[in-house]
Design a protein around this motif. Sequence first.
Motif, PDB file in Angstrom:
ATOM      1  N   LYS A 178      -0.064   6.274  -7.460  1.00 22.98           N
ATOM      2  CA  LYS A 178      -0.630   4.920  -7.480  1.00 22.98           C
ATOM      3  C   LYS A 178       0.366   3.924  -8.066  1.00 22.98           C
ATOM      4  O   LYS A 178       0.499   2.795  -7.575  1.00 22.98           O
ATOM      5  CB  LYS A 178      -1.926   4.893  -8.298  1.00 22.98           C
ATOM      6  CG  LYS A 178      -3.107   5.556  -7.638  1.00 22.98           C
ATOM      7  CD  LYS A 178      -4.426   5.167  -8.304  1.00 22.98           C
ATOM      8  CE  LYS A 178      -4.502   5.561  -9.754  1.00 22.98           C
ATOM      9  NZ  LYS A 178      -5.822   5.220 -10.358  1.00 22.98           N
ATOM     10  N   VAL A 179       1.057   4.328  -9.118  1.00 27.83           N
ATOM     11  CA  VAL A 179       2.039   3.451  -9.757  1.00 27.83           C
ATOM     12  C   VAL A 179       3.192   3.158  -8.798  1.00 27.83           C
ATOM     13  O   VAL A 179       3.662   2.016  -8.688  1.00 27.83           O
ATOM     14  CB  VAL A 179       2.539   4.089 -11.077  1.00 27.83           C
ATOM     15  CG1 VAL A 179       3.768   3.363 -11.614  1.00 27.83           C
ATOM     16  CG2 VAL A 179       1.422   4.085 -12.120  1.00 27.83           C
ATOM     17  N   LEU A 180       3.648   4.178  -8.073  1.00 28.39           N
ATOM     18  CA  LEU A 180       4.703   3.968  -7.076  1.00 28.39           C
ATOM     19  C   LEU A 180       4.243   3.000  -5.991  1.00 28.39           C
ATOM     20  O   LEU A 180       4.974   2.078  -5.603  1.00 28.39           O
ATOM     21  CB  LEU A 180       5.098   5.298  -6.438  1.00 28.39           C
ATOM     22  CG  LEU A 180       5.930   6.280  -7.258  1.00 28.39           C
ATOM     23  CD1 LEU A 180       6.157   7.556  -6.459  1.00 28.39           C
ATOM     24  CD2 LEU A 180       7.271   5.670  -7.660  1.00 28.39           C
ATOM     25  N   LYS A 181       3.040   3.206  -5.481  1.00 28.03           N
ATOM     26  CA  LYS A 181       2.528   2.356  -4.405  1.00 28.03           C
ATOM     27  C   LYS A 181       2.352   0.909  -4.863  1.00 28.03           C
ATOM     28  O   LYS A 181       2.395  -0.019  -4.044  1.00 28.03           O
ATOM     29  CB  LYS A 181       1.198   2.903  -3.878  1.00 28.03           C
ATOM     30  CG  LYS A 181       1.324   4.189  -3.088  1.00 28.03           C
ATOM     31  CD  LYS A 181       0.160   4.406  -2.139  1.00 28.03           C
ATOM     32  CE  LYS A 181      -1.171   4.434  -2.842  1.00 28.03           C
ATOM     33  NZ  LYS A 181      -2.286   4.675  -1.896  1.00 28.03           N
ATOM     34  N   ALA A 182       2.155   0.711  -6.168  1.00 31.09           N
ATOM     35  CA  ALA A 182       1.993  -0.643  -6.706  1.00 31.09           C
ATOM     36  C   ALA A 182       3.333  -1.350  -6.895  1.00 31.09           C
ATOM     37  O   ALA A 182       3.366  -2.505  -7.339  1.00 31.09           O
ATOM     38  CB  ALA A 182       1.236  -0.585  -8.030  1.00 31.09           C
ATOM     39  N   GLY A 183       4.436  -0.661  -6.586  1.00 31.70           N
ATOM     40  CA  GLY A 183       5.747  -1.296  -6.639  1.00 31.70           C
ATOM     41  C   GLY A 183       6.551  -1.026  -7.892  1.00 31.70           C
ATOM     42  O   GLY A 183       7.622  -1.615  -8.090  1.00 31.70           O
ATOM     43  N   PHE A 184       6.067  -0.119  -8.742  1.00 30.41           N
ATOM     44  CA  PHE A 184       6.797   0.224  -9.958  1.00 30.41           C
ATOM     45  C   PHE A 184       7.710   1.431  -9.712  1.00 30.41           C
ATOM     46  O   PHE A 184       7.594   2.122  -8.696  1.00 30.41           O
ATOM     47  CB  PHE A 184       5.816   0.531 -11.093  1.00 30.41           C
ATOM     48  CG  PHE A 184       4.924  -0.625 -11.450  1.00 30.41           C
ATOM     49  CD1 PHE A 184       5.398  -1.672 -12.216  1.00 30.41           C
ATOM     50  CD2 PHE A 184       3.604  -0.668 -11.008  1.00 30.41           C
ATOM     51  CE1 PHE A 184       4.578  -2.746 -12.547  1.00 30.41           C
ATOM     52  CE2 PHE A 184       2.774  -1.729 -11.326  1.00 30.41           C
ATOM     53  CZ  PHE A 184       3.260  -2.773 -12.098  1.00 30.41           C
TER      54      PHE A 184
END
Length: 368
Positions: free
Chosen positions: A199-205
């Motif tokens: 989820k964190v990756l998909k949010a652009g982090f």
Amino acid sequence: MKLSVIILNYNVRYFLELCLKSVNEAIKNIDAEIIVVDNNSEDASCQMVKDCFPDVILIENKENFGFSKGNNIGVSKAKGEYICVLNPDTVLPEDCFEKLLQFSEDKDNLGIVGCKLINGHGDYLPESKRKIPFVRAAVKKLSGNPEDYYATHLGENETGKVSVLVGAFMFMKRAVYASVDGFDEDYFMYGEDIDLSYKVLKAGFVNYYFGETTIIHYKGESTLRDKFYAKRFYGAMQIFYKKHFKKNHFFNLMVWLGIRLVYLFRRTPVSKNKTVDGYLFVSNKLNPKLETVLNKEVELKPDLDTKLVLKNTEIIFDANVLSYKKIIDLIESTHQDKSITFKILPKNSNFIIGSDNAIARGEILNFD
């Protein structure tokens, strides 16, 4: 406040005490708080926290809410700019958080940061850094071929970008955690860390593995890996796939078959009985109670030369004398000989504690 450390506990009173003592040393020079969330333990965990750590914020759940909800409850009370989600069966070096804060402060789009984990025997834990577990990789992993599951593009002592970190130690900004709504409470045990990382990756982090600090994770203590581990793990993977990937009947069939085939044919590991021919106590003064509880002579070693340790020796480290960082370094440098085992005497405590492998409960020996 700079940092909040959230520790979710369930029935590991002595490991929690050791963990809290190491965390206290690691936050000495940081504006920080410790939050312990207890998931309705039946041991004396909560009373121990009240008696020994009055400054710790203790949340006593009336039922076992599982990993995701338990940690979400803890983070909801946190005040720190950064948070660290930490397992209770861990030991941290004193400079752990200072290093991570220094690393994190100048990073753009910082997501989750993980570090190098070793088990109680000193072996590196490859789940410290992982790839996104697509179906084939997950099935191969529990079939005994983890090649596509772990992030092998980085060495264990290197630092760099990775996709998935392990839930035993997840360091991040509290705002990042909140922006993705924290852990998904559809998961009870296993898979939550994979889901949060994704989820964190998909949010652009950007997620990072930081191989310049090492912690001990007594793997298996808070979640013993019994013969049903494969079933629980793949149940969590089913939730992950349904949530993040398009519905595909062939895909679902492969997941279903993978779960059942691995569950049927995967052998449950058997823990071997250890042999201890002698004990070394690394300290500046022998503790007479040790010989009584061990029923064997204990040799005092103020300075340990790891190259001269004999086979079938158990080394007991005195945290009243040695730093936790030094203890971790000594375990790492001695672990190649699998006949050597380790225990720690926590600072101002009346027990020694350790765990020799991931498929058996740890060993706690009380002096009283």
